[in-house]
Motif scaffolding. Structure first.
Motif, PDB file in Angstrom:
ATOM      1  N   ARG A 154       1.533  -1.391   0.120  1.00 18.27           N
ATOM      2  CA  ARG A 154      -0.109  -0.144   0.295  1.00 18.27           C
ATOM      3  C   ARG A 154       0.618   0.769  -0.101  1.00 18.27           C
ATOM      4  O   ARG A 154       0.669   1.903  -0.814  1.00 18.27           O
ATOM      5  CB  ARG A 154      -1.176   0.411   1.144  1.00 18.27           C
ATOM      6  CG  ARG A 154      -2.240  -1.212   1.120  1.00 18.27           C
ATOM      7  CD  ARG A 154      -3.609  -0.992   2.502  1.00 18.27           C
ATOM      8  NE  ARG A 154      -2.499  -1.550   3.305  1.00 18.27           N
ATOM      9  CZ  ARG A 154      -2.190  -2.270   4.077  1.00 18.27           C
ATOM     10  NH1 ARG A 154      -2.606  -3.057   3.284  1.00 18.27           N
ATOM     11  NH2 ARG A 154      -1.789  -2.492   5.232  1.00 18.27           N
ATOM     12  N   ASN A 157       2.387   2.253  -2.949  1.00 21.14           N
ATOM     13  CA  ASN A 157       1.357   2.090  -4.212  1.00 21.14           C
ATOM     14  C   ASN A 157       0.717   3.619  -4.080  1.00 21.14           C
ATOM     15  O   ASN A 157       1.365   4.617  -5.069  1.00 21.14           O
ATOM     16  CB  ASN A 157       0.438   1.553  -4.205  1.00 21.14           C
ATOM     17  CG  ASN A 157      -0.591   1.922  -5.174  1.00 21.14           C
ATOM     18  OD1 ASN A 157      -0.704   1.700  -6.639  1.00 21.14           O
ATOM     19  ND2 ASN A 157      -2.339   2.035  -4.575  1.00 21.14           N
ATOM     20  N   HIS A 158       1.106   4.002  -2.765  1.00 19.39           N
ATOM     21  CA  HIS A 158       0.389   5.460  -2.494  1.00 19.39           C
ATOM     22  C   HIS A 158       2.083   6.150  -2.944  1.00 19.39           C
ATOM     23  O   HIS A 158       1.937   7.730  -3.772  1.00 19.39           O
ATOM     24  CB  HIS A 158       0.701   5.765  -0.775  1.00 19.39           C
ATOM     25  CG  HIS A 158       0.816   7.392  -0.246  1.00 19.39           C
ATOM     26  ND1 HIS A 158      -0.225   7.834  -0.613  1.00 19.39           N
ATOM     27  CD2 HIS A 158       1.829   8.304   0.060  1.00 19.39           C
ATOM     28  CE1 HIS A 158       0.378   8.947  -0.264  1.00 19.39           C
ATOM     29  NE2 HIS A 158       1.389   9.602  -0.113  1.00 19.39           N
ATOM     30  N   SER A 160       3.858   5.600  -5.478  1.00 16.64           N
ATOM     31  CA  SER A 160       4.637   5.334  -6.869  1.00 16.64           C
ATOM     32  C   SER A 160       3.124   6.328  -7.621  1.00 16.64           C
ATOM     33  O   SER A 160       3.565   7.054  -8.212  1.00 16.64           O
ATOM     34  CB  SER A 160       4.514   4.321  -6.982  1.00 16.64           C
ATOM     35  OG  SER A 160       2.404   3.531  -7.375  1.00 16.64           O
ATOM     36  N   ASN A 161       1.900   6.477  -6.623  1.00 13.62           N
ATOM     37  CA  ASN A 161       1.092   7.834  -7.674  1.00 13.62           C
ATOM     38  C   ASN A 161       1.437   8.528  -6.982  1.00 13.62           C
ATOM     39  O   ASN A 161       0.956  10.210  -7.833  1.00 13.62           O
ATOM     40  CB  ASN A 161      -0.448   7.435  -6.653  1.00 13.62           C
ATOM     41  CG  ASN A 161      -1.435   6.120  -6.364  1.00 13.62           C
ATOM     42  OD1 ASN A 161      -1.266   5.886  -8.159  1.00 13.62           O
ATOM     43  ND2 ASN A 161      -1.784   5.273  -5.800  1.00 13.62           N
ATOM     44  N   ARG A 162       1.855   9.180  -5.958  1.00 13.97           N
ATOM     45  CA  ARG A 162       2.692  10.720  -5.310  1.00 13.97           C
ATOM     46  C   ARG A 162       3.400  11.182  -6.886  1.00 13.97           C
ATOM     47  O   ARG A 162       3.833  12.611  -7.436  1.00 13.97           O
ATOM     48  CB  ARG A 162       3.638  10.375  -4.108  1.00 13.97           C
ATOM     49  CG  ARG A 162       3.725  11.516  -3.612  1.00 13.97           C
ATOM     50  CD  ARG A 162       4.190  11.633  -2.423  1.00 13.97           C
ATOM     51  NE  ARG A 162       5.095  12.368  -2.163  1.00 13.97           N
ATOM     52  CZ  ARG A 162       5.594  12.107  -0.927  1.00 13.97           C
ATOM     53  NH1 ARG A 162       5.130  11.435  -0.259  1.00 13.97           N
ATOM     54  NH2 ARG A 162       6.931  12.839  -0.259  1.00 13.97           N
ATOM     55  N   ALA A 164       3.920   9.686  -9.664  1.00 13.38           N
ATOM     56  CA  ALA A 164       2.986  10.090 -11.256  1.00 13.38           C
ATOM     57  C   ALA A 164       2.235  11.383 -11.209  1.00 13.38           C
ATOM     58  O   ALA A 164       2.583  12.156 -12.089  1.00 13.38           O
ATOM     59  CB  ALA A 164       2.038   9.175 -11.241  1.00 13.38           C
ATOM     60  N   TRP A 165       1.815  12.212  -9.864  1.00 15.56           N
ATOM     61  CA  TRP A 165       1.240  13.339  -9.587  1.00 15.56           C
ATOM     62  C   TRP A 165       1.779  14.496  -9.557  1.00 15.56           C
ATOM     63  O   TRP A 165       1.511  15.741 -10.640  1.00 15.56           O
ATOM     64  CB  TRP A 165       0.403  13.243  -8.208  1.00 15.56           C
ATOM     65  CG  TRP A 165      -0.172  14.409  -7.977  1.00 15.56           C
ATOM     66  CD1 TRP A 165      -1.554  14.888  -8.862  1.00 15.56           C
ATOM     67  CD2 TRP A 165       0.212  15.945  -7.277  1.00 15.56           C
ATOM     68  NE1 TRP A 165      -1.885  16.394  -8.899  1.00 15.56           N
ATOM     69  CE2 TRP A 165      -0.544  16.664  -7.388  1.00 15.56           C
ATOM     70  CE3 TRP A 165       1.596  16.251  -6.991  1.00 15.56           C
ATOM     71  CZ2 TRP A 165      -0.472  18.020  -7.495  1.00 15.56           C
ATOM     72  CZ3 TRP A 165       1.446  17.266  -6.566  1.00 15.56           C
ATOM     73  CH2 TRP A 165       0.770  18.045  -6.660  1.00 15.56           C
ATOM     74  N   GLU A 166       3.327  14.401  -9.064  1.00 16.10           N
ATOM     75  CA  GLU A 166       4.024  15.533  -9.194  1.00 16.10           C
ATOM     76  C   GLU A 166       4.463  15.586 -10.434  1.00 16.10           C
ATOM     77  O   GLU A 166       4.928  16.711 -11.171  1.00 16.10           O
ATOM     78  CB  GLU A 166       5.828  14.758  -8.118  1.00 16.10           C
ATOM     79  CG  GLU A 166       5.275  14.797  -7.014  1.00 16.10           C
ATOM     80  CD  GLU A 166       5.183  16.560  -6.532  1.00 16.10           C
ATOM     81  OE1 GLU A 166       5.923  17.470  -6.722  1.00 16.10           O
ATOM     82  OE2 GLU A 166       4.179  16.724  -5.187  1.00 16.10           O
ATOM     83  N   GLU A 168       3.125  15.023 -13.206  1.00 16.51           N
ATOM     84  CA  GLU A 168       2.396  15.213 -14.046  1.00 16.51           C
ATOM     85  C   GLU A 168       2.033  17.003 -13.873  1.00 16.51           C
ATOM     86  O   GLU A 168       2.236  17.763 -14.733  1.00 16.51           O
ATOM     87  CB  GLU A 168       0.914  14.805 -14.155  1.00 16.51           C
ATOM     88  CG  GLU A 168      -0.697  15.131 -14.709  1.00 16.51           C
ATOM     89  CD  GLU A 168      -0.341  15.149 -15.822  1.00 16.51           C
ATOM     90  OE1 GLU A 168      -1.165  15.953 -17.166  1.00 16.51           O
ATOM     91  OE2 GLU A 168      -0.073  14.178 -16.270  1.00 16.51           O
TER      92      GLU A 168
END
Length: 171
Positions: A154, A157-158, A160-162, A164-166, A168
């Protein structure tokens, strides 16, 4: 009653031996999301292997590059996890009541090292499970490792999402 733990922690820790305290910790563990629904036998085995220590604000708990000593469970307070860089401290995350930190996922522990540092943000009570006892408990109760691995997944995953957001946001 408790006895002093002869273990190289940043502060003196005591092994929990008072049965009333062990019962309280067992119940507390059962209310934490990571340990929720584990059989009472496993929770009690964990509680019987823990030591406890308190730290004041700005006290280092472990440092990046040092050899891991075991699993930390934050009973109360807040701990900051950060990495050092030429630009200064890089924030990774905050740990709150019930969070685990400082764990390793097996492998050659003699070659392992912390990839970040931990420091107390405020007064903290920390439960500590030395690596040797953690390894022994996992051999007897593999569910413990399953829970830790689930939490790590978890967190990955958090992050990797962070990332990806950065990425972007930077575009």
């Amino acid at each position: 009653m408790s006895t002093e733990l002869n273990y190289p922690l940043p502060v003196k820790a005591t092994i929990v031996t008072d049965q009333a305290v062990i019962t309280q910790i067992t119940q507390w563990l059962g209310n934490q999301p990571i340990w929720h629904n584990l059989p009472p036998l496993i929770l009690e085995a964990i509680a019987n292997s823990l030591s406890c220590f308190e730290v004041t604000p700005d006290t280092g708990i472990y440092e990046e590059g040092h050899t891991p000593k075991g699993l930390y469970i934050l009973k109360s307070g807040m701990v900051e996890i950060f990495k050092s860089s030429p630009l200064g401290k890089l924030f990774v995350k905050h740990c709150h009541d019930g969070d685990l930190f400082g764990y390793t996922l097996g492998g050659d522990l003699d070659q392992a090292f912390y990839h970040s540092s931990a420091i107390a943000v405020n007064n903290c009570e920390i439960l500590f499970l030395p690596q040797k006892q953690l390894t022994e408990l996992i051999k007897i109760y593999p569910l413990i490792q399953n829970r830790i691995h689930g939490m790590v997944c978890r967190e990955l995953n958090h992050f990797s999402n962070r990332i990806a957001w950065e990425e972007e946001r930077l575009r």
